[in-house]
Design an enzyme around this catalytic site. Structure first.
Site, PDB file in Angstrom:
ATOM      1  N   HIS A   1       0.838  -1.188   0.000  1.00 52.42           N
ATOM      2  CA  HIS A   1       0.000   0.000   0.000  1.00 52.42           C
ATOM      3  C   HIS A   1       0.880   1.248   0.000  1.00 52.42           C
ATOM      4  CE1 HIS A   1       0.508  -0.580   4.477  1.00 52.42           C
ATOM      5  NE2 HIS A   1       0.757   0.701   4.376  1.00 52.42           N
TER       6      HIS A   1
HETATM    7  P1  TYD Z   1      -1.591  -2.767   7.555  1.00 48.60           P
HETATM    8  O1  TYD Z   1      -1.177  -1.331   7.621  1.00 48.60           O
HETATM    9  O2  TYD Z   1      -2.355  -3.194   6.342  1.00 48.60           O
HETATM   10  O3  TYD Z   1      -0.331  -3.703   7.767  1.00 48.60           O
HETATM   11  P2  TYD Z   1       0.924  -4.039   6.798  1.00 48.60           P
HETATM   12  O4  TYD Z   1       1.163  -2.872   5.914  1.00 48.60           O
HETATM   13  O5  TYD Z   1       2.051  -4.300   7.736  1.00 48.60           O
HETATM   14  O6  TYD Z   1       0.617  -5.270   6.017  1.00 48.60           O
HETATM   15  O7  TYD Z   1      -2.436  -3.095   8.871  1.00 48.60           O
HETATM   16  C1  TYD Z   1      -2.837  -4.405   9.193  1.00 48.60           C
HETATM   17  C2  TYD Z   1      -4.130  -4.329   9.969  1.00 48.60           C
HETATM   18  O8  TYD Z   1      -3.968  -3.630  11.208  1.00 48.60           O
HETATM   19  C3  TYD Z   1      -5.241  -3.591   9.206  1.00 48.60           C
HETATM   20  O9  TYD Z   1      -6.447  -4.286   9.406  1.00 48.60           O
HETATM   21  C4  TYD Z   1      -5.325  -2.247   9.870  1.00 48.60           C
HETATM   22  C5  TYD Z   1      -4.828  -2.508  11.281  1.00 48.60           C
HETATM   23  N1  TYD Z   1      -4.090  -1.366  11.848  1.00 48.60           N
HETATM   24  C6  TYD Z   1      -4.662  -0.608  12.863  1.00 48.60           C
HETATM   25  O10 TYD Z   1      -5.789  -0.866  13.312  1.00 48.60           O
HETATM   26  N2  TYD Z   1      -3.953   0.447  13.377  1.00 48.60           N
HETATM   27  C7  TYD Z   1      -2.723   0.772  12.920  1.00 48.60           C
HETATM   28  O11 TYD Z   1      -2.114   1.752  13.420  1.00 48.60           O
HETATM   29  C8  TYD Z   1      -2.149  -0.017  11.859  1.00 48.60           C
HETATM   30  C9  TYD Z   1      -0.792   0.308  11.310  1.00 48.60           C
HETATM   31  C10 TYD Z   1      -2.874  -1.065  11.362  1.00 48.60           C
END
Ligand code: TYD
Length: 136
Positions: free
Chosen positions: A49
């Site tokens: 992302h």
């Molecule tokens: P995501 O940012 O998609 O993780 P990565 O980039 O490491 O794969 O986040 C994973 C999940 O956690 C998503 O459902 C959103 C949640 N999340 C929160 O609730 N708060 C946060 O501060 C972050 C970073 C993620």
């Protein structure tokens, strides 16, 4: 694409190691949120992302990983190991992969969590980058 990678300053003595991150020096924004990644599956990449407004500094506390940064034009894979930070600007697609089994990451973020700030579709990311160039 400018890669901003730094080593945080550490003080090591017989008691152990103390590491410091200072706003303005190591982190170029006021921190509103910190999150941590650990127990990562070594063969499962994460990220995929970009963000519209969020600025981040990723800090590797232990182990290592590779971070692919993509500004829509150029891609660079940056190795990150314990003690190092990597600045991730807005509108940068990122993929973290090849986690060592002891990899622990801390991410310092400029904003609170907001799902609306994410671009999770790669084609949409490329469109957004183009639109930003055209409209400034
Ligand atoms: P995501 O940012 O998609 O993780 P990565 O980039 O490491 O794969 O986040 C994973 C999940 O956690 C998503 O459902 C959103 C949640 N999340 C929160 O609730 N708060 C946060 O501060 C972050 C970073 C993620």
């Amino acid at each position: 694409m400018k890669i901003v990678k730094k080593n945080l300053k550490s003080q090591v003595d017989e008691r152990g190691e103390l590491t410091v991150a200072e706003i303005g020096h190591d982190i170029p924004f006021e921190i509103k949120r910190v999150y941590f990644l650990k127990d990562l599956k070594t063969d499962v990449p994460r990220g995929f992302h970009a963000h519209k407004a969020l600025l981040q500094v990723m800090y590797c506390l232990s182990g290592k990983t590779n971070v692919l940064l993509d500004d829509g034009k150029n891609k660079e894979t940056v190795p990150l190991k314990a003690g190092e930070t990597l600045f991730i600007d807005k509108y940068i697609w990122r993929v973290m992969s090849d986690f060592s089994s002891d990899c622990v990451l801390a991410v310092f973020a400029s904003e609170l969590y907001d799902e609306a700030d994410y671009i999770r579709d790669y084609d949409q990311f490329l469109e957004s980058v183009k639109a930003r160039k055209t409209h400034g």
